[in-house]
Design a protein around this motif. Structure first.
Motif, short mmCIF file in Angstrom:
data_model
loop_
_atom_site.label_atom_id
_atom_site.label_comp_id
_atom_site.label_asym_id
_atom_site.label_seq_id
_atom_site.Cartn_x
_atom_site.Cartn_y
_atom_site.Cartn_z
N LYS A 40 9.11 5.46 5.22
CA LYS A 40 10.08 4.55 4.62
C LYS A 40 9.61 3.11 4.77
N GLY A 41 9.89 2.34 3.72
CA GLY A 41 9.68 0.90 3.79
C GLY A 41 10.95 0.21 4.22
N ASP A 42 11.13 -1.00 3.71
CA ASP A 42 12.27 -1.81 4.15
C ASP A 42 13.58 -1.45 3.46
N ILE A 43 13.50 -0.83 2.28
CA ILE A 43 14.73 -0.57 1.51
C ILE A 43 14.72 0.85 0.95
N ALA A 44 14.51 1.85 1.79
CA ALA A 44 14.33 3.23 1.35
C ALA A 44 15.64 3.94 0.97
N GLU A 45 16.77 3.40 1.38
CA GLU A 45 18.04 4.11 1.15
C GLU A 45 18.30 4.29 -0.34
N GLY A 46 18.59 5.55 -0.74
CA GLY A 46 18.88 5.83 -2.14
C GLY A 46 17.66 6.20 -2.94
N TYR A 47 16.52 6.28 -2.29
CA TYR A 47 15.27 6.63 -2.95
C TYR A 47 14.62 7.82 -2.25
N SER A 48 13.79 8.56 -2.99
CA SER A 48 12.98 9.60 -2.37
C SER A 48 11.63 9.64 -3.06
N VAL A 49 10.62 10.13 -2.36
CA VAL A 49 9.26 10.22 -2.90
C VAL A 49 8.65 11.55 -2.51
N PRO A 62 5.28 9.98 -7.24
CA PRO A 62 6.51 9.72 -8.00
C PRO A 62 7.66 9.24 -7.11
N LEU A 63 8.49 8.40 -7.69
CA LEU A 63 9.66 7.85 -7.00
C LEU A 63 10.91 8.33 -7.71
N THR A 64 11.84 8.91 -6.96
CA THR A 64 13.14 9.30 -7.52
C THR A 64 14.20 8.31 -7.05
N VAL A 65 14.89 7.74 -8.02
CA VAL A 65 16.01 6.86 -7.73
C VAL A 65 17.26 7.73 -7.81
#
Lengths: 114, 112
Positions: free
Chosen positions: B57-66, B75-78
């Motif tokens: 996780k980086g600084d703002i990972a909440e709500g995202y998955s990879v 790929p990044l899922t929002v």
């Protein structure tokens, strides 16, 4: 908290002018400072600075780092309309693995007019 | 030519829907990254991966998955849990010697 601050936020100059963009930082475990140019989409790499006082130069662009005062400047001489872009400053922290962790400033938007 | 390809360039979704942004690189880089860019703010790190099948996780990972099933793809899922998903998303990669990041052309996501 790691912080990178760029100034000014935006700048309008006439073609042929010289500009100086500023970047100051407060971070733990500094490794390097990078400058990028972002026109519309992908930021493109300009310079990576790791040592104080050594100027890096590429054509009309140059940059220098002061690790004692924690800042860097990016100079552009004889500006052209093609220099219009957002200039991003980023600080890389000493990594724990192979990845580069960058903290970016908000950028300086430069507009060069005829 | 080696580089990073992000697709699509523009993406529109309704609130509540998950959406996946594609990022492919042929630079043979091990490390890949996702950043988010909002007006008036610097690029912020969402996730990064140093090697296949590993990511942090980086600084703002909440709500995202990879995911990182292949070296070339990240790929990044929002997800619908991301409160403010409308933004410009940039994918990047870096070489093993921790040289400068190379960026893709970005995906502009608009969620209404």
């Amino acid at each position: 908290e790691d912080k990178v601050v760029q100034s000014p936020l935006s700048l309008v100059v006439h073609e042929g002018d010289t500009v100086t963009l500023n970047c100051s930082y407060e971070v733990t475990n500094f490794r390097s400072l990078l400058w990028y140019k972002q026109e519309k989409k992908a930021p493109t790499f300009l310079f990576m600075l790791t040592s104080s006082g050594i100027e890096k130069k590429s054509g009309r662009l140059s940059s220098i780092l002061d690790k004692k005062e924690l800042f860097s400047i990016l100079n552009i001489t004889a500006t052209q309309t093609g220099d219009s872009a957002v200039y991003l400053c980023a600080v890389e922290l000493v990594p724990t693995g192979t990845a580069s962790k960058l903290t970016f400033g908000t950028g300086t938007r430069l507009q060069v007019t005829l | 030519d080696g580089g990073i390809t992000q697709s699509p360039k523009y993406l529109f979704r309704k609130e509540g829907q998950n959406v996946t942004l594609s990022c492919e690189q042929n630079l043979n880089h091990d490390a890949m990254y996702w950043y988010r860019q909002d007006p008036g703010q610097g690029l912020r790190l969402i996730y990064y991966s140093q090697i296949v099948n590993d990511f942090q996780k980086g600084d703002i990972a909440e709500g995202y998955s990879v995911s990182r099933e292949k070296k070339e793809s990240f790929p990044l899922t929002v997800t619908s849990a991301q409160k403010n998903p409308t933004a410009f998303y940039l994918c990047a990669s870096s070489p093993p010697n921790r040289g400068p990041l190379h960026f893709g052309n970005g995906t502009r996501l608009t969620v209404t």
